[in-house]
Design an enzyme around this catalytic site. Structure first.
Site, mmCIF file in Angstrom:
data_model
loop_
_atom_site.group_PDB
_atom_site.id
_atom_site.type_symbol
_atom_site.label_atom_id
_atom_site.label_comp_id
_atom_site.label_asym_id
_atom_site.label_seq_id
_atom_site.Cartn_x
_atom_site.Cartn_y
_atom_site.Cartn_z
ATOM 1 N N VAL A 95 0.760 -1.519 0.299
ATOM 2 C CA VAL A 95 0.186 -0.191 0.124
ATOM 3 C C VAL A 95 1.300 1.197 -0.190
ATOM 4 C CG1 VAL A 95 -1.995 1.166 0.948
ATOM 5 C CG2 VAL A 95 -1.742 -1.157 1.533
ATOM 6 N N ALA A 150 4.462 4.107 2.991
ATOM 7 C CA ALA A 150 4.229 2.808 2.380
ATOM 8 C C ALA A 150 4.560 1.339 2.916
ATOM 9 C CB ALA A 150 4.953 2.637 0.971
ATOM 10 N N LYS A 151 4.146 0.274 3.331
ATOM 11 C CA LYS A 151 3.570 -0.549 3.789
ATOM 12 C C LYS A 151 3.460 -1.948 2.921
ATOM 13 C CE LYS A 151 4.730 -1.461 7.887
ATOM 14 N NZ LYS A 151 5.527 -0.666 8.942
ATOM 15 N N GLY A 152 3.929 -2.916 3.098
ATOM 16 C CA GLY A 152 3.610 -3.932 2.905
ATOM 17 C C GLY A 152 3.715 -5.688 3.904
#
Ligand code: GLU
Length: 429
Positions: free
Chosen positions: A73, A118-120
């Protein structure tokens, strides 16, 4: 999107992170109101710019295919390329990763880093996977998002249950696809592969520094201060080691298997070795086993939640005896929990400030990679300490100037910085 029945409860775009996302959005909204930021800006910031959902089919040791779900994201990049970790955890879902991506935007802004957020995540349980399976998941995930990450686009890093080795696989997969070595596409790599000295301990070091500063503000001597730490992974371990070095007493710790207590304080180095050898803190000599609930409610000076989100609920907050809470984890406190802590006058170092040491060291790693430089650990930790102390003091100054709690103050500062960039850039096309 392909969802395999085998993924069970953790498959697909579930809503386990819904409450977490609501909490983050509430905090952002409140900050925009406190700082008189136009509602347009909240409208803009309440959704991520881009969401990537990928399937990750893997053939396991027995020849069967399991299809995992992966997310990345990208919330906002007004202040710089997207930046944030990747977590491998069974309950990962889109709302959780979105909430974490948003926190990254404000965390980077809180430290004035030239990054967005962001992050995953991949919904999987690395504890039941072999190294080969984790490598396959990592490489396939990287391949699937490779067009949308890059040194000036989006730079991943470690998070829960991902480490330097996983980062090395991400770097290698990306580099193979591009036909050249691109170490600057990811941070948190092994030191011998372009990683930054001190990166691994950086989050814990930052938690230690902000705890030290919080003790100073509250007039509690850190030497001899009694500290309980929930979570003994990367963050908890290094926090404990650094705090013990400064003379604090680590009296309780926990991991996913249980919690232990010793009112005299642990020998942290021996405890770390015990965890390494046995896989858990349980069974450490001279410690008694307590429940996690008891750990959170112990009579200590400082409580450090350093595991997962949502543990300090209203009920827990009502019984906490600590005078200071340093949030090593992302989002450990719910909205209701937060209100209770504020009402009870407990001094909170909020997550985006307390655990920003990791991404700050990631920033140093990125700079070194871009310039093909390698800095010594002393230099990294010194620069890190300076940045953390400055950010901490800015937040304390804001609490005094605007008569706010620490969480509202850090959000006001960071949301204002992002809002100014968003406003200046405008909406295009
Ligand atoms: N996962 C870490 C965090 O939540 C580090 C992120 C990074 O280094 O980009 O802050």
């Amino acid at each position: 999107m392909i969802v395999n029945a085998k993924m069970g409860a953790n498959s697909g775009v579930t809503t386990g992170g819904k409450l977490f996302l609501e909490t983050v959005l509430k905090n952002v909204k409140k900050a925009t109101e406190l700082a008189n930021i136009p509602t347009d800006i909240y409208e803009f910031l309440k959704l991520p710019k881009r969401v990537i959902v990928v399937s990750i089919p893997i053939r396991d040791r027995d020849g069967n295919v399991t299809n995992y779900i992966g997310y990345r994201v990208q919330h906002n990049n007004a202040l710089g390329p997207y930046k944030g970790g990747i977590r491998y955890y069974p309950t990962v879902d889109l709302d959780e990763i979105t909430a974490l991506a948003m926190l990254m935007t404000y965390k980077c802004a809180a430290l004035s880093l030239p990054f967005g957020g962001a992050k995953g995540g991949v919904a999987c349980n690395p504890k039941s996977l072999s190294q080969e399976e984790i490598e396959k998941i990592t490489r396939r995930y990287t391949y699937m998002i490779s067009d949308l990450i890059g040194p000036y686009i989006d730079i991943p890093a470690p998070d829960i249950y991902t480490d330097a080795r996983v980062m090395a696989w991400i770097m290698d997969t990306y580099s193979q696809l591009k036909g050249r070595q691109v170490p600057e596409v990811v941070t948190g790599k092994p030191v011998y592969l372009g990683g930054c000295e001190g990166r691994e301990e950086a989050t814990g070091f930052g938690v230690c520094i902000t705890t030290r500063e919080a003790c100073r503000v509250c007039g509690i001597p850190l030497k001899g201060a009694r500290i309980a730490i929930q979570g003994f992974g990367n963050v908890g371990t290094h926090t404990a080691l650094h705090l013990a070095n400064l003379g604090a007493k680590i009296v309780a710790v926990s991991d996913s298997k249980g919690s232990i207590y010793n009112k005299e304080g642990f020998n942290v180095e021996k405890l770390v070795a015990h965890k390494k050898n046995t896989g858990t803190v349980l069974g450490f000599p001279s410690a008694i086993q307590i429940s996690e609930k008891e750990l959170l409610q112990l009579d200590v000076d400082v409580l450090i939640p350093a595991a997962i989100e949502g543990v300090i609920t209203k009920e827990v907050a009502e019984k906490i005896q600590a005078k200071i809470i340093t949030e090593g984890a992302n989002g450990p406190t719910t909205s209701e929990g937060s209100a209770v802590l504020q009402e009870r006058g407990i001094f909170v170092v909020p997550d985006i400030l307390a655990n920003a040491g990791g991404v700050t060291a990631s920033y140093f790693e990125w700079i070194q990679n871009l310039q093909r430089e390698h800095w010594p650990r002393d230099k990294v930790l010194k620069m890190l300490e300076e940045k953390m102390v400055k950010a901490f003091n800015d937040v304390v100054e804001t609490t005094r100037r605007m008569e706010l709690g620490m969480r509202d103050a850090v959000m006001v500062l960071s949301v204002s910085r992002v809002a100014l960039a968003v406003q200046t850039l405008g909406i295009w096309p």
